[in-house]
Design an enzyme around this catalytic site. Sequence first.
Site, mmCIF file in Angstrom:
data_model
loop_
_atom_site.group_PDB
_atom_site.id
_atom_site.type_symbol
_atom_site.label_atom_id
_atom_site.label_comp_id
_atom_site.label_asym_id
_atom_site.label_seq_id
_atom_site.Cartn_x
_atom_site.Cartn_y
_atom_site.Cartn_z
ATOM 1 N N ARG A 44 0.820 -1.221 0.000
ATOM 2 C CA ARG A 44 0.000 0.000 0.000
ATOM 3 C C ARG A 44 0.848 1.264 0.000
ATOM 4 O O ARG A 44 0.499 2.248 -0.659
ATOM 5 C CB ARG A 44 -0.915 0.006 1.223
ATOM 6 C CG ARG A 44 -1.993 -1.032 1.111
ATOM 7 C CD ARG A 44 -3.007 -0.826 2.207
ATOM 8 N NE ARG A 44 -4.095 -1.755 2.056
ATOM 9 C CZ ARG A 44 -4.566 -2.513 3.043
ATOM 10 N NH1 ARG A 44 -4.046 -2.437 4.239
ATOM 11 N NH2 ARG A 44 -5.569 -3.328 2.832
ATOM 12 N N LYS A 77 -16.508 -17.158 3.185
ATOM 13 C CA LYS A 77 -17.929 -16.891 3.336
ATOM 14 C C LYS A 77 -18.629 -16.548 2.043
ATOM 15 O O LYS A 77 -18.188 -15.672 1.312
ATOM 16 C CB LYS A 77 -18.082 -15.703 4.280
ATOM 17 C CG LYS A 77 -17.738 -16.031 5.704
ATOM 18 C CD LYS A 77 -18.683 -15.272 6.600
ATOM 19 C CE LYS A 77 -18.068 -14.767 7.854
ATOM 20 N NZ LYS A 77 -18.321 -13.378 8.102
ATOM 21 N N GLY A 125 -6.857 -8.385 -0.850
ATOM 22 C CA GLY A 125 -6.929 -9.351 0.248
ATOM 23 C C GLY A 125 -6.087 -10.588 0.024
ATOM 24 O O GLY A 125 -4.923 -10.509 -0.378
ATOM 25 N N GLY A 158 -12.202 -4.834 0.349
ATOM 26 C CA GLY A 158 -13.604 -4.493 0.619
ATOM 27 C C GLY A 158 -14.115 -3.397 -0.303
ATOM 28 O O GLY A 158 -15.237 -3.462 -0.813
HETATM 29 P P1 AMP Z 1 -12.652 -14.439 2.883
HETATM 30 O O1 AMP Z 1 -12.220 -13.419 3.899
HETATM 31 O O2 AMP Z 1 -14.093 -14.770 2.931
HETATM 32 O O3 AMP Z 1 -12.141 -14.134 1.485
HETATM 33 O O4 AMP Z 1 -11.954 -15.780 3.326
HETATM 34 C C1 AMP Z 1 -10.573 -15.973 3.388
HETATM 35 C C2 AMP Z 1 -10.303 -17.137 4.273
HETATM 36 O O5 AMP Z 1 -10.980 -18.261 3.803
HETATM 37 C C3 AMP Z 1 -8.852 -17.527 4.379
HETATM 38 O O6 AMP Z 1 -8.391 -17.203 5.645
HETATM 39 C C4 AMP Z 1 -8.870 -19.037 4.161
HETATM 40 O O7 AMP Z 1 -8.101 -19.740 5.089
HETATM 41 C C5 AMP Z 1 -10.327 -19.391 4.333
HETATM 42 N N1 AMP Z 1 -10.710 -20.608 3.613
HETATM 43 C C6 AMP Z 1 -10.531 -20.873 2.317
HETATM 44 N N2 AMP Z 1 -10.959 -22.102 2.018
HETATM 45 C C7 AMP Z 1 -11.429 -22.649 3.149
HETATM 46 C C8 AMP Z 1 -12.013 -23.923 3.481
HETATM 47 N N3 AMP Z 1 -12.180 -24.863 2.561
HETATM 48 N N4 AMP Z 1 -12.389 -24.115 4.760
HETATM 49 C C9 AMP Z 1 -12.221 -23.147 5.685
HETATM 50 N N5 AMP Z 1 -11.684 -21.957 5.436
HETATM 51 C C10 AMP Z 1 -11.284 -21.687 4.178
#
Ligand code: AMP
Length: 394
Positions: free
Chosen positions: A35, A196, A352, A375
Amino acid sequence: MRFLEDAHFEGKRVLVRVDFNVPLNAQFEITDDTRLAATLPTLRYILAQGGALVLMSHFGRPKNREAKYSLVHVRAYLEKALARQVLFAPDCIGQEAERLSQNLKSGEVLLLENVRYYTEETQNDPAFAQALARHGEIYVNDAFGAAHRAHASTTGVAKYFTEKICGKVMQAEIENANKVLEKAERPFTAIMGGAKISDKILIIEKLLPKIDHLIIGGGMAYTFFKAKGWEIGKSLLEADKVEVAAELLKKAQEMGVTIHLPQDSVVAEAFSNESPYQQLPSDALPADKMGLDIGSAAQADFAKLIHNSKTLLWNGPMGVFEMPNFAKGTAAIAKSVVEATQKGAFSLIGGGDSAAAIKQMGAAQSVSYVSTGGGALLEYMEGKILPGVAALMD
Ligand code: AMP
């Protein structure tokens, strides 16, 4: 909207909202300068035009002026990068800070202390915004990563300026997002991952009319599998989103978008790098296992699709990439995206974790654009008006 080239900075004090929210280690050393580095062209341009810089940023989420959230930790980096002394104001408003900013001469730089040491920042307090505005005659916002927040330094401050300018980072972020949203060459493949699905529903809906393929990996894939009636064992599940996932699958089909889910998964018994793991087809995971990465067949499927695409948008890891045993799927996607870019595709990496994965591979220069704002980019692509962008247009 006005850009740097539209303004005359000679002899002016320029208040620049930057995003210096970089990670530090226990010794307060910068561990990822992305950044900071991104905004240097804006800062160098203003200095070269004869302006004086007053830099303001947030840094972490301080509750009580904790020292670890002081922007003093980025001062040495800036001095080196800008090849000059950087003055530091131990407070972002008040007499001392104003005395320092008022005495600035052309080519000089003042770094203000963390604006989030004041709760007035996130409250977008008008008196606080006005106090910040006293530091300059021109306002430049280059903090795209904070543009989705209506805070004093990103939004409230702008109304005290007649000269409001969009910095180079902000400009590049918007242009690259627009390129994908409005002028994408087909086939257009979006790759979504991460934990998520709730964070990604809006963007997926927004993208459906524009894309040809949607690859879904990461933890969110399992809610889609559940929606298809498959056994997902102990994998991540957003139970209240199964219906939404089913609707998205249906909507995609109606709109002629092919959704690609990982046909195999790397599964383990526990959420740990030490847990023994194996690959299994995703449609029948045993009750005691959880899917933590996409398998090698899925990697091969997705590679083929990515190689055949002309536009790629990637947001979110394919697995728990923080654990080496479950990082291979994300690395494979990164590799495919780089290869497709080399063949002429346009690739936008949406901040991210996917940006971190690309950087981990040393491939940040081998994709078309890596966003600095996770975000903010998602919200922009969802079609939301970002307050920090809107404030530059008023
Ligand atoms: P997000 O902030 O929703 O983009 O999620 C990112 C996070 O998703 C990272 O910290 C990953 O470790 C987690 N992640 C990715 N795949 C999986 C999975 N199959 N099970 C649990 N966590 C996951």
